[in-house]
Motif scaffolding. Structure first.
Motif, PDB file in Angstrom:
ATOM      1  N   PHE A  65       0.528  -1.267  -0.158  1.00  0.00           N
ATOM      2  CA  PHE A  65       0.336  -0.308  -0.253  1.00  0.00           C
ATOM      3  C   PHE A  65       0.897   0.923  -0.085  1.00  0.00           C
ATOM      4  O   PHE A  65       1.728   1.701   1.447  1.00  0.00           O
ATOM      5  N   ILE A  66       0.752   2.306  -0.842  1.00  0.00           N
ATOM      6  CA  ILE A  66       1.544   3.042  -1.243  1.00  0.00           C
ATOM      7  C   ILE A  66       0.875   4.430  -1.042  1.00  0.00           C
ATOM      8  O   ILE A  66       0.350   4.495  -1.560  1.00  0.00           O
ATOM      9  N   ASN A  67       2.180   4.974  -0.295  1.00  0.00           N
ATOM     10  CA  ASN A  67       1.176   6.490   0.069  1.00  0.00           C
ATOM     11  C   ASN A  67      -0.172   6.975   0.350  1.00  0.00           C
ATOM     12  O   ASN A  67      -0.603   7.646  -0.026  1.00  0.00           O
ATOM     13  N   GLN A  68      -0.241   5.947   1.419  1.00  0.00           N
ATOM     14  CA  GLN A  68      -1.893   6.019   1.417  1.00  0.00           C
ATOM     15  C   GLN A  68      -3.279   5.685   0.409  1.00  0.00           C
ATOM     16  O   GLN A  68      -4.392   5.934   0.317  1.00  0.00           O
ATOM     17  N   ARG A  69      -2.636   5.376  -1.333  1.00  0.00           N
ATOM     18  CA  ARG A  69      -3.711   6.018  -2.035  1.00  0.00           C
ATOM     19  C   ARG A  69      -3.881   4.354  -3.025  1.00  0.00           C
ATOM     20  O   ARG A  69      -5.265   3.854  -3.097  1.00  0.00           O
ATOM     21  N   LEU A  70      -2.174   3.858  -3.233  1.00  0.00           N
ATOM     22  CA  LEU A  70      -2.944   2.506  -4.493  1.00  0.00           C
ATOM     23  C   LEU A  70      -1.958   1.220  -3.785  1.00  0.00           C
ATOM     24  O   LEU A  70      -1.232   1.671  -2.767  1.00  0.00           O
ATOM     25  N   LEU A  71      -2.412   0.296  -3.573  1.00  0.00           N
ATOM     26  CA  LEU A  71      -2.399  -0.945  -3.386  1.00  0.00           C
ATOM     27  C   LEU A  71      -1.996  -1.257  -4.853  1.00  0.00           C
ATOM     28  O   LEU A  71      -2.539  -1.803  -5.724  1.00  0.00           O
ATOM     29  N   ILE A  72      -0.998  -2.443  -4.886  1.00  0.00           N
ATOM     30  CA  ILE A  72      -0.934  -3.201  -5.942  1.00  0.00           C
ATOM     31  C   ILE A  72       0.204  -4.313  -5.276  1.00  0.00           C
ATOM     32  O   ILE A  72       0.422  -4.538  -4.519  1.00  0.00           O
ATOM     33  N   GLY A  73      -0.840  -5.660  -5.627  1.00  0.00           N
ATOM     34  CA  GLY A  73      -0.668  -6.780  -5.421  1.00  0.00           C
ATOM     35  C   GLY A  73      -1.266  -7.752  -6.226  1.00  0.00           C
ATOM     36  O   GLY A  73      -1.454  -8.036  -7.467  1.00  0.00           O
ATOM     37  N   ILE A  74      -1.710  -9.178  -5.738  1.00  0.00           N
ATOM     38  CA  ILE A  74      -2.577 -10.096  -5.813  1.00  0.00           C
ATOM     39  C   ILE A  74      -3.571 -10.598  -5.352  1.00  0.00           C
ATOM     40  O   ILE A  74      -4.083 -10.292  -4.449  1.00  0.00           O
ATOM     41  N   GLY A 102     -12.938 -20.216 -11.412  1.00  0.00           N
ATOM     42  CA  GLY A 102     -11.571 -19.756 -10.691  1.00  0.00           C
ATOM     43  C   GLY A 102     -11.398 -18.574 -10.875  1.00  0.00           C
ATOM     44  O   GLY A 102     -10.514 -18.292 -11.775  1.00  0.00           O
ATOM     45  N   GLN A 103     -10.302 -17.546  -9.860  1.00  0.00           N
ATOM     46  CA  GLN A 103      -9.502 -16.751 -10.582  1.00  0.00           C
ATOM     47  C   GLN A 103      -8.231 -16.680 -10.044  1.00  0.00           C
ATOM     48  O   GLN A 103      -8.249 -16.698  -8.954  1.00  0.00           O
ATOM     49  N   PHE A 104      -7.326 -15.685 -10.738  1.00  0.00           N
ATOM     50  CA  PHE A 104      -6.144 -15.476  -9.575  1.00  0.00           C
ATOM     51  C   PHE A 104      -5.556 -14.350 -10.463  1.00  0.00           C
ATOM     52  O   PHE A 104      -5.926 -14.255 -12.393  1.00  0.00           O
ATOM     53  N   GLY A 105      -4.578 -13.309 -10.407  1.00  0.00           N
ATOM     54  CA  GLY A 105      -3.804 -12.416 -10.849  1.00  0.00           C
ATOM     55  C   GLY A 105      -3.584 -11.192 -10.392  1.00  0.00           C
ATOM     56  O   GLY A 105      -3.370 -11.133  -8.719  1.00  0.00           O
ATOM     57  N   LEU A 106      -3.453 -10.418 -10.781  1.00  0.00           N
ATOM     58  CA  LEU A 106      -2.612  -8.670 -10.206  1.00  0.00           C
ATOM     59  C   LEU A 106      -3.923  -7.889  -9.754  1.00  0.00           C
ATOM     60  O   LEU A 106      -5.090  -7.998 -10.717  1.00  0.00           O
ATOM     61  N   MET A 107      -4.107  -7.856  -8.671  1.00  0.00           N
ATOM     62  CA  MET A 107      -5.025  -6.204  -7.742  1.00  0.00           C
ATOM     63  C   MET A 107      -4.301  -5.505  -7.569  1.00  0.00           C
ATOM     64  O   MET A 107      -3.505  -5.329  -7.206  1.00  0.00           O
ATOM     65  N   LEU A 124      -8.826  -3.328  -9.048  1.00  0.00           N
ATOM     66  CA  LEU A 124      -9.382  -4.025 -10.711  1.00  0.00           C
ATOM     67  C   LEU A 124      -8.445  -4.672 -10.469  1.00  0.00           C
ATOM     68  O   LEU A 124      -6.738  -4.594 -10.351  1.00  0.00           O
ATOM     69  N   MET A 125      -8.856  -6.658 -10.802  1.00  0.00           N
ATOM     70  CA  MET A 125      -8.303  -7.712 -10.686  1.00  0.00           C
ATOM     71  C   MET A 125      -8.265  -7.799 -12.359  1.00  0.00           C
ATOM     72  O   MET A 125      -9.120  -8.159 -13.091  1.00  0.00           O
ATOM     73  N   THR A 126      -6.586  -8.396 -13.378  1.00  0.00           N
ATOM     74  CA  THR A 126      -6.692  -8.637 -14.125  1.00  0.00           C
ATOM     75  C   THR A 126      -5.993  -9.722 -14.336  1.00  0.00           C
ATOM     76  O   THR A 126      -4.917  -9.828 -13.661  1.00  0.00           O
ATOM     77  N   GLY A 127      -6.113 -11.299 -14.679  1.00  0.00           N
ATOM     78  CA  GLY A 127      -5.014 -12.298 -14.840  1.00  0.00           C
ATOM     79  C   GLY A 127      -6.045 -13.477 -15.280  1.00  0.00           C
ATOM     80  O   GLY A 127      -6.975 -12.943 -16.380  1.00  0.00           O
ATOM     81  N   SER A 128      -5.795 -14.593 -14.824  1.00  0.00           N
ATOM     82  CA  SER A 128      -6.355 -15.468 -15.466  1.00  0.00           C
ATOM     83  C   SER A 128      -7.854 -16.794 -14.949  1.00  0.00           C
ATOM     84  O   SER A 128      -7.953 -16.654 -13.522  1.00  0.00           O
ATOM     85  N   GLY A 129      -9.312 -16.786 -15.587  1.00  0.00           N
ATOM     86  CA  GLY A 129      -9.746 -16.796 -15.110  1.00  0.00           C
ATOM     87  C   GLY A 129      -9.702 -18.905 -14.922  1.00  0.00           C
ATOM     88  O   GLY A 129      -9.063 -19.532 -16.313  1.00  0.00           O
ATOM     89  N   PHE A 130     -10.340 -19.620 -14.995  1.00  0.00           N
ATOM     90  CA  PHE A 130     -10.583 -20.883 -15.478  1.00  0.00           C
ATOM     91  C   PHE A 130     -11.956 -21.714 -14.910  1.00  0.00           C
ATOM     92  O   PHE A 130     -12.445 -21.641 -14.259  1.00  0.00           O
ATOM     93  N   THR A 131     -11.378 -22.652 -15.965  1.00  0.00           N
ATOM     94  CA  THR A 131     -13.149 -23.536 -14.980  1.00  0.00           C
ATOM     95  C   THR A 131     -13.467 -25.662 -15.467  1.00  0.00           C
ATOM     96  O   THR A 131     -11.916 -25.244 -16.012  1.00  0.00           O
TER      97      THR A 131
END
Length: 213
Positions: A65-74, A102-107, A124-131
């Motif tokens: 969590f950067i500068n009380q503004r932006l989270l970069i994670g998974i 299911g899904q997993f990726g960058l958050m 915003l989540m971007t990544g891979s989904g699966f069935t």
């Protein structure tokens, strides 16, 4: 008299120059750097639909969590309830065939006015989904040795993105409550009897966040 006036003028000029050079070089885009760094994790439960049927989907995500503004994670999430597979779409015969998504990726998550008691977030989540399909029998009847043979082969992966917004309540310095809404969009989902439109849908969620905000 002339020397006094000249000395006074030189003093003013030197003072002005000193003041100018002492000032910060102001620009339109200030480069302030990272002045505060933290991190948090969110435990969420999503209520959505897969193939037009209700789907319960626990989720967990977290990061820097950067500068009380932006989270970069998974992020990672998957359905847990029974989502019936129509008989004509079943990959193999089973007593209680169900879909799993299911899904997993960058958050990434942007927090607006993080220090206020109530504020907004956008993520915003971007990544891979699966069935995949599996036989949802009673737990005692599961044959774990057969899982790899029967299920890994029918897993289908594809690209997915999910933008969302939340209203966030600062309960404690280290805990926040964030109900929200998002829209999941699948791209090029093929196999297992599910299309992009079957997987893409609105999700309603409730989230608890823990960490250093």
């Amino acid at each position: 008299m002339k020397k006094t006036i000249l000395s006074f003028a030189i003093f003013i000029v030197l003072g002005t120059l000193t003041s100018v050079f002492a000032q910060e070089n102001e620009t339109i885009f200030q480069n302030r750097g990272i002045w505060r760094s933290g991190g948090y994790a969110g435990i969420s439960n999503k209520f959505t639909k897969i193939d037009g049927r209700f789907a319960n989907m626990p989720e967990i995500y977290g990061g820097w969590f950067i500068n009380q503004r932006l989270l970069i994670g998974i992020e990672g999430a998957a359905t847990t309830n029974f989502i019936r597979v129509p008989e004509l779409e079943q990959n193999f015969r089973a007593r209680k065939m169900t879909y799993m998504y299911g899904q997993f990726g960058l958050m990434t998550e942007y927090v607006i006015a993080s220090t206020r008691k109530v504020h907004l977030t956008a993520n915003l989540m971007t990544g891979s989904g699966f069935t995949l399909q599996y036989d949802r029998r009673d737990f005692d009847d599961w044959e774990w040795d057969e899982w790899d043979d029967d299920h890994d082969e029918n897993a289908r992966c594809f690209f997915v993105m999910e933008p969302g917004v939340q209203v966030e309540f600062n309960l404690l310095k280290w805990m926040r409550f964030s109900p929200g809404i998002s829209y999941r969009k699948a791209f090029n989902a093929k196999g297992n009897g599910l299309s992009d439109s079957d997987i893409s849908n609105i999700s309603y969620n409730v989230t608890l966040k823990f960490g250093r905000f």
